[in-house]
Motif scaffolding. Structure first.
Motif, short mmCIF file in Angstrom:
data_model
loop_
_atom_site.label_atom_id
_atom_site.label_comp_id
_atom_site.label_asym_id
_atom_site.label_seq_id
_atom_site.Cartn_x
_atom_site.Cartn_y
_atom_site.Cartn_z
N TRP A 274 44.99 36.62 -24.32
CA TRP A 274 44.98 36.83 -22.99
C TRP A 274 43.89 37.91 -22.84
CZ3 TRP A 274 49.27 38.24 -19.14
CH2 TRP A 274 48.84 38.70 -17.98
N ASP A 275 42.58 37.98 -22.39
CA ASP A 275 41.60 38.75 -22.70
C ASP A 275 41.10 39.12 -21.04
OD1 ASP A 275 41.23 39.30 -25.34
OD2 ASP A 275 40.52 37.44 -25.40
N GLN A 276 41.21 40.49 -20.80
CA GLN A 276 40.52 40.76 -19.46
C GLN A 276 39.42 41.84 -19.48
OE1 GLN A 276 44.28 41.07 -16.43
NE2 GLN A 276 43.63 42.84 -17.35
N GLU A 277 38.74 42.14 -18.44
CA GLU A 277 37.55 42.93 -18.81
C GLU A 277 37.95 44.25 -19.28
OE1 GLU A 277 35.49 43.53 -14.86
OE2 GLU A 277 35.09 41.47 -15.03
N ASP A 278 39.16 44.59 -19.01
CA ASP A 278 39.42 46.23 -19.52
C ASP A 278 40.01 46.09 -21.16
OD1 ASP A 278 41.43 45.15 -18.37
OD2 ASP A 278 42.51 46.87 -17.85
N GLY A 279 40.17 44.87 -21.58
CA GLY A 279 40.66 44.64 -23.02
C GLY A 279 41.61 43.37 -23.18
N ALA B 62 45.05 46.19 -23.41
CA ALA B 62 45.02 46.42 -21.67
C ALA B 62 46.65 46.45 -21.46
CB ALA B 62 44.19 45.68 -21.03
N GLY B 63 47.07 46.87 -20.10
CA GLY B 63 48.36 46.90 -19.84
C GLY B 63 48.33 45.25 -19.25
N THR B 64 49.59 44.87 -19.27
CA THR B 64 50.00 43.56 -18.56
C THR B 64 49.97 43.78 -17.12
OG1 THR B 64 51.40 43.27 -20.35
CG2 THR B 64 51.68 41.79 -18.57
N PRO B 65 49.32 43.07 -16.32
CA PRO B 65 49.06 43.45 -14.94
C PRO B 65 50.48 42.83 -14.26
CG PRO B 65 47.48 41.73 -15.64
CD PRO B 65 48.53 42.08 -16.89
N LEU B 66 50.43 43.48 -13.05
CA LEU B 66 51.69 43.37 -12.19
C LEU B 66 51.77 41.76 -11.62
CD1 LEU B 66 53.76 45.44 -10.97
CD2 LEU B 66 52.34 45.54 -9.02
N HIS B 67 52.88 41.19 -12.07
CA HIS B 67 52.84 39.69 -11.87
C HIS B 67 54.41 39.37 -11.64
CE1 HIS B 67 53.56 39.61 -15.78
NE2 HIS B 67 54.14 38.34 -15.87
N HIS C 257 57.08 42.69 -12.41
CA HIS C 257 56.77 43.16 -13.56
C HIS C 257 55.42 43.51 -14.21
CE1 HIS C 257 57.45 39.09 -14.69
NE2 HIS C 257 56.96 39.27 -15.99
N MET C 258 55.43 44.23 -15.06
CA MET C 258 54.05 44.53 -15.63
C MET C 258 54.54 45.36 -17.05
SD MET C 258 53.19 48.29 -14.26
CE MET C 258 52.51 48.83 -15.66
N ALA C 259 53.46 45.67 -17.77
CA ALA C 259 53.80 46.55 -19.06
C ALA C 259 52.37 47.71 -19.19
CB ALA C 259 53.94 45.64 -20.30
N GLY C 260 52.79 48.61 -19.83
CA GLY C 260 51.69 49.62 -20.14
C GLY C 260 50.85 48.99 -21.35
N THR C 261 49.96 49.73 -21.63
CA THR C 261 49.06 49.64 -22.83
C THR C 261 49.67 50.17 -24.19
OG1 THR C 261 47.86 51.97 -22.76
CG2 THR C 261 46.81 50.08 -21.79
N ASN C 262 49.31 49.51 -25.35
CA ASN C 262 49.84 50.35 -26.37
C ASN C 262 48.80 51.27 -26.81
OD1 ASN C 262 51.06 50.47 -28.87
ND2 ASN C 262 50.68 48.40 -29.72
#
Ligand code: SIN
Ligand code: NI
Length: 258
Positions: free
Chosen positions: A53-58, A111-116, A201-206
Protein backbone atom coordinates in the motif's frame (compact mmCIF):
# COMPACT_ATOMS: atom_id res chain seq x y z
CA UNK A 1 3.45 -13.53 34.07
CA UNK A 2 -0.11 -14.76 33.58
CA UNK A 3 -1.60 -14.79 30.12
CA UNK A 4 -4.99 -13.20 29.47
CA UNK A 5 -7.58 -15.83 28.51
CA UNK A 6 -11.28 -15.68 27.64
CA UNK A 7 -11.93 -16.83 31.21
CA UNK A 8 -9.76 -14.18 32.90
CA UNK A 9 -10.84 -11.30 30.66
CA UNK A 10 -12.53 -8.88 33.07
CA UNK A 11 -16.09 -7.61 32.73
CA UNK A 12 -14.54 -4.13 32.79
CA UNK A 13 -12.50 -4.93 29.66
CA UNK A 14 -15.61 -6.18 27.87
CA UNK A 15 -17.49 -3.02 28.90
CA UNK A 16 -14.57 -0.90 27.73
CA UNK A 17 -14.65 -2.60 24.31
CA UNK A 18 -18.40 -2.19 23.90
CA UNK A 19 -18.42 1.49 24.89
CA UNK A 20 -15.23 2.62 23.14
CA UNK A 21 -15.01 0.22 20.18
CA UNK A 22 -11.50 -1.01 20.90
CA UNK A 23 -9.53 -2.55 23.71
CA UNK A 24 -5.92 -3.41 24.53
CA UNK A 25 -5.52 -6.95 25.87
CA UNK A 26 -2.04 -7.56 27.26
CA UNK A 27 -0.21 -10.92 27.21
CA UNK A 28 -2.45 -12.92 24.90
CA UNK A 29 0.50 -14.94 23.58
CA UNK A 30 3.41 -16.42 25.51
CA UNK A 31 7.02 -15.58 24.69
CA UNK A 32 7.43 -19.03 23.13
CA UNK A 33 4.39 -18.54 20.90
CA UNK A 34 5.60 -15.10 19.81
CA UNK A 35 9.03 -16.48 18.94
CA UNK A 36 7.60 -19.23 16.74
CA UNK A 37 5.07 -16.92 15.06
CA UNK A 38 7.60 -14.15 14.42
CA UNK A 39 10.00 -16.60 12.77
CA UNK A 40 7.20 -17.91 10.54
CA UNK A 41 5.95 -14.38 9.76
CA UNK A 42 9.49 -13.35 8.75
CA UNK A 43 9.78 -16.43 6.52
CA UNK A 44 6.51 -15.61 4.75
CA UNK A 45 7.41 -11.92 4.42
CA UNK A 46 10.64 -13.02 2.75
CA UNK A 47 9.18 -15.72 0.49
CA UNK A 48 5.54 -15.01 -0.28
CA UNK A 49 4.06 -12.45 -2.60
CA UNK A 50 3.23 -9.25 -0.75
CA UNK A 51 0.74 -6.50 -1.46
CA UNK A 52 2.10 -2.98 -0.99
CA UNK A 53 0.00 0.00 0.00
CA UNK A 54 1.90 3.00 -1.30
CA UNK A 55 0.88 6.64 -0.97
CA UNK A 56 2.51 9.85 -2.18
CA UNK A 57 4.16 10.32 1.20
CA UNK A 58 5.57 6.79 1.32
CA UNK A 59 4.76 3.13 1.88
CA UNK A 60 1.96 2.67 4.42
CA UNK A 61 2.51 -1.07 4.79
CA UNK A 62 3.15 -4.35 2.99
CA UNK A 63 1.13 -7.43 3.77
CA UNK A 64 1.03 -11.13 3.02
CA UNK A 65 -2.58 -12.11 2.38
CA UNK A 66 -4.05 -15.25 3.98
CA UNK A 67 -0.92 -16.53 5.75
CA UNK A 68 -3.27 -18.96 7.50
CA UNK A 69 -3.58 -20.77 4.17
CA UNK A 70 0.19 -20.88 3.75
CA UNK A 71 1.37 -22.40 7.03
CA UNK A 72 0.01 -24.48 9.87
CA UNK A 73 1.62 -22.12 12.43
CA UNK A 74 -0.27 -19.09 11.14
CA UNK A 75 -3.49 -21.06 10.77
CA UNK A 76 -3.16 -21.90 14.46
CA UNK A 77 -2.84 -18.18 15.21
CA UNK A 78 -5.93 -17.21 13.19
CA UNK A 79 -7.93 -19.90 15.02
CA UNK A 80 -6.13 -19.54 18.36
CA UNK A 81 -8.57 -20.42 21.17
CA UNK A 82 -7.31 -17.62 23.42
CA UNK A 83 -7.73 -14.94 20.73
CA UNK A 84 -10.97 -16.24 19.24
CA UNK A 85 -12.42 -16.90 22.69
CA UNK A 86 -11.70 -13.29 23.70
CA UNK A 87 -13.12 -12.04 20.38
CA UNK A 88 -16.27 -14.04 21.00
CA UNK A 89 -16.70 -12.61 24.51
CA UNK A 90 -16.23 -9.06 23.18
CA UNK A 91 -18.65 -9.56 20.27
CA UNK A 92 -21.05 -11.73 22.30
CA UNK A 93 -21.70 -13.68 19.14
CA UNK A 94 -20.69 -16.87 17.37
CA UNK A 95 -17.90 -15.78 15.02
CA UNK A 96 -16.35 -16.92 11.78
CA UNK A 97 -12.77 -16.14 10.70
CA UNK A 98 -12.74 -14.15 7.45
CA UNK A 99 -9.04 -13.58 6.83
CA UNK A 100 -5.70 -12.92 8.39
CA UNK A 101 -2.77 -10.86 7.15
CA UNK A 102 0.85 -10.50 8.14
CA UNK A 103 1.49 -6.76 8.21
CA UNK A 104 4.87 -5.11 7.85
CA UNK A 105 5.53 -1.44 8.45
CA UNK A 106 8.94 -0.80 6.98
CA UNK A 107 11.78 0.92 8.78
CA UNK A 108 12.30 3.58 6.18
CA UNK A 109 10.16 5.43 3.69
CA UNK A 110 7.14 4.56 5.76
CA UNK A 111 3.97 6.62 5.92
CA UNK A 112 1.43 6.55 8.72
CA UNK A 113 -1.77 4.51 8.27
CA UNK A 114 -4.42 7.11 7.45
CA UNK A 115 -7.57 7.56 9.52
CA UNK A 116 -10.24 5.08 8.38
CA UNK A 117 -12.71 2.47 9.53
CA UNK A 118 -12.80 -1.04 8.13
CA UNK A 119 -16.45 -1.89 7.54
CA UNK A 120 -16.93 -0.52 3.98
CA UNK A 121 -14.31 -2.88 2.53
CA UNK A 122 -15.86 -6.07 3.91
CA UNK A 123 -18.08 -8.03 1.49
CA UNK A 124 -20.98 -9.10 3.68
CA UNK A 125 -24.30 -8.15 5.12
CA UNK A 126 -26.74 -9.98 7.35
CA UNK A 127 -25.79 -11.24 10.77
CA UNK A 128 -25.13 -8.76 13.57
CA UNK A 129 -22.80 -5.77 13.10
CA UNK A 130 -20.09 -7.24 15.30
CA UNK A 131 -17.16 -7.61 12.88
CA UNK A 132 -13.87 -7.07 14.69
CA UNK A 133 -10.14 -7.31 14.09
CA UNK A 134 -7.60 -8.88 16.42
CA UNK A 135 -4.26 -7.16 15.82
CA UNK A 136 -1.43 -9.15 17.40
CA UNK A 137 1.97 -7.53 17.92
CA UNK A 138 4.83 -9.93 17.14
CA UNK A 139 7.45 -7.33 18.08
CA UNK A 140 7.21 -4.52 20.63
CA UNK A 141 5.23 -1.68 19.04
CA UNK A 142 5.87 1.57 20.90
CA UNK A 143 4.52 4.86 19.58
CA UNK A 144 7.77 5.39 17.63
CA UNK A 145 7.26 2.12 15.71
CA UNK A 146 3.82 3.14 14.49
CA UNK A 147 1.28 1.75 16.95
CA UNK A 148 -2.41 2.36 16.33
CA UNK A 149 -4.64 5.14 17.67
CA UNK A 150 -8.41 4.87 17.97
CA UNK A 151 -11.27 7.37 18.20
CA UNK A 152 -13.23 6.17 21.25
CA UNK A 153 -16.94 5.67 20.64
CA UNK A 154 -16.65 6.23 16.89
CA UNK A 155 -18.11 2.73 16.25
CA UNK A 156 -21.44 4.18 17.39
CA UNK A 157 -21.53 6.65 14.45
CA UNK A 158 -21.49 4.06 11.72
CA UNK A 159 -23.51 5.72 9.01
CA UNK A 160 -20.54 7.22 7.26
CA UNK A 161 -21.09 10.72 8.63
CA UNK A 162 -17.55 10.89 10.01
CA UNK A 163 -16.01 10.80 6.54
CA UNK A 164 -16.75 12.41 3.24
CA UNK A 165 -15.63 11.47 -0.26
CA UNK A 166 -13.31 13.43 -2.53
CA UNK A 167 -11.67 12.35 -5.79
CA UNK A 168 -12.73 8.75 -5.26
CA UNK A 169 -11.28 8.62 -1.74
CA UNK A 170 -14.15 7.68 0.61
CA UNK A 171 -12.06 8.34 3.73
CA UNK A 172 -11.65 12.11 3.85
CA UNK A 173 -12.23 12.92 7.54
CA UNK A 174 -14.88 15.53 8.26
CA UNK A 175 -13.75 18.43 10.46
CA UNK A 176 -15.60 17.12 13.52
CA UNK A 177 -13.68 13.84 13.26
CA UNK A 178 -10.34 15.60 12.79
CA UNK A 179 -10.79 17.29 16.16
CA UNK A 180 -11.97 14.31 18.17
CA UNK A 181 -9.46 12.96 20.68
CA UNK A 182 -7.64 9.72 19.79
CA UNK A 183 -6.26 7.13 22.13
CA UNK A 184 -2.81 5.81 21.18
CA UNK A 185 -2.08 2.23 22.25
CA UNK A 186 1.54 0.98 22.36
CA UNK A 187 1.79 -2.81 22.55
CA UNK A 188 4.36 -5.28 23.82
CA UNK A 189 5.07 -8.34 21.68
CA UNK A 190 2.30 -10.85 22.43
CA UNK A 191 -0.26 -8.15 23.27
CA UNK A 192 -3.35 -7.67 21.14
CA UNK A 193 -5.81 -4.94 20.33
CA UNK A 194 -9.35 -5.74 19.25
CA UNK A 195 -11.22 -3.11 17.28
CA UNK A 196 -14.76 -3.00 15.95
CA UNK A 197 -15.11 -2.63 12.16
CA UNK A 198 -16.83 0.73 12.67
CA UNK A 199 -14.16 2.17 14.97
CA UNK A 200 -12.11 4.93 13.38
CA UNK A 201 -8.39 4.20 13.67
CA UNK A 202 -4.97 5.06 12.25
CA UNK A 203 -1.30 4.34 12.94
CA UNK A 204 1.83 6.45 13.06
CA UNK A 205 4.94 6.11 10.96
CA UNK A 206 7.72 3.71 11.85
CA UNK A 207 10.65 5.85 12.89
CA UNK A 208 12.20 3.24 15.15
CA UNK A 209 14.80 1.62 12.89
CA UNK A 210 13.17 -1.81 13.43
CA UNK A 211 10.42 -3.40 11.39
CA UNK A 212 6.89 -3.38 12.81
CA UNK A 213 5.52 -6.93 12.32
CA UNK A 214 2.00 -7.93 13.31
CA UNK A 215 -0.82 -10.24 12.31
CA UNK A 216 -4.35 -8.91 11.93
CA UNK A 217 -7.27 -11.34 11.79
CA UNK A 218 -10.85 -10.38 10.99
CA UNK A 219 -13.81 -12.19 12.57
CA UNK A 220 -17.43 -11.71 11.54
CA UNK A 221 -20.83 -12.92 12.71
CA UNK A 222 -21.02 -16.61 11.80
CA UNK A 223 -24.37 -15.96 10.08
CA UNK A 224 -23.08 -13.25 7.72
CA UNK A 225 -24.04 -13.47 4.06
CA UNK A 226 -21.68 -12.70 1.17
CA UNK A 227 -22.47 -9.28 -0.28
CA UNK A 228 -19.71 -7.60 -2.32
CA UNK A 229 -19.86 -3.84 -2.86
CA UNK A 230 -18.06 -1.15 -4.84
CA UNK A 231 -15.48 -0.78 -2.06
CA UNK A 232 -14.94 -4.44 -1.18
CA UNK A 233 -13.10 -5.51 -4.36
CA UNK A 234 -9.86 -6.25 -2.45
CA UNK A 235 -11.75 -8.67 -0.20
CA UNK A 236 -14.10 -10.32 -2.65
CA UNK A 237 -14.13 -14.10 -2.59
CA UNK A 238 -13.56 -16.16 -5.69
CA UNK A 239 -16.32 -18.65 -6.31
CA UNK A 240 -18.90 -17.05 -4.01
CA UNK A 241 -22.21 -15.64 -5.19
CA UNK A 242 -23.95 -12.66 -3.55
CA UNK A 243 -26.48 -13.89 -0.98
CA UNK A 244 -24.53 -17.06 -0.23
CA UNK A 245 -23.62 -17.92 3.38
CA UNK A 246 -19.96 -18.18 4.36
CA UNK A 247 -19.82 -21.87 5.10
CA UNK A 248 -16.70 -23.46 3.68
CA UNK A 249 -13.50 -24.18 5.57
CA UNK A 250 -11.73 -21.07 4.29
CA UNK A 251 -13.99 -19.26 6.81
CA UNK A 252 -14.26 -21.57 9.82
CA UNK A 253 -16.46 -20.93 12.83
CA UNK A 254 -14.21 -20.15 15.81
CA UNK A 255 -14.50 -19.64 19.53
CA UNK A 256 -15.10 -21.49 22.73
CA UNK A 257 -17.54 -24.23 21.75
CA UNK A 258 -17.78 -24.32 18.00
C1 SIN B 1 -2.05 -0.78 10.77
O1 SIN B 1 -1.62 -1.93 10.97
O2 SIN B 1 -1.30 0.21 10.74
C2 SIN B 1 -3.51 -0.58 10.56
C3 SIN B 1 -4.31 -1.81 10.71
C4 SIN B 1 -5.78 -1.58 10.44
O3 SIN B 1 -6.13 -0.63 9.78
O4 SIN B 1 -6.61 -2.38 10.91
NI1 NI C 1 -8.19 -0.71 9.61
Amino acid sequence: MNLTTPETLSAETVFHYRSRGFVHVPRVLSGEEVKELLAEARTQLGQEEKISWDQEDGNVMDWVPRPDQKSETLRRLALHPRITGIAERLADRKLRMFKSEIILKRTSGAAGTPLHYDEPVFPWSGGAPVTLTAWVALVDVPVERGCMSFVPGSHLSHDGTLFTEADGNPYVPRPELTWQPRVTVPLRAGDCTFHHARTVHMAGTNASGEERISVATVYMDADSVYQPSALSYGNNVEGMEPGERFADDRFPVVGLDQ
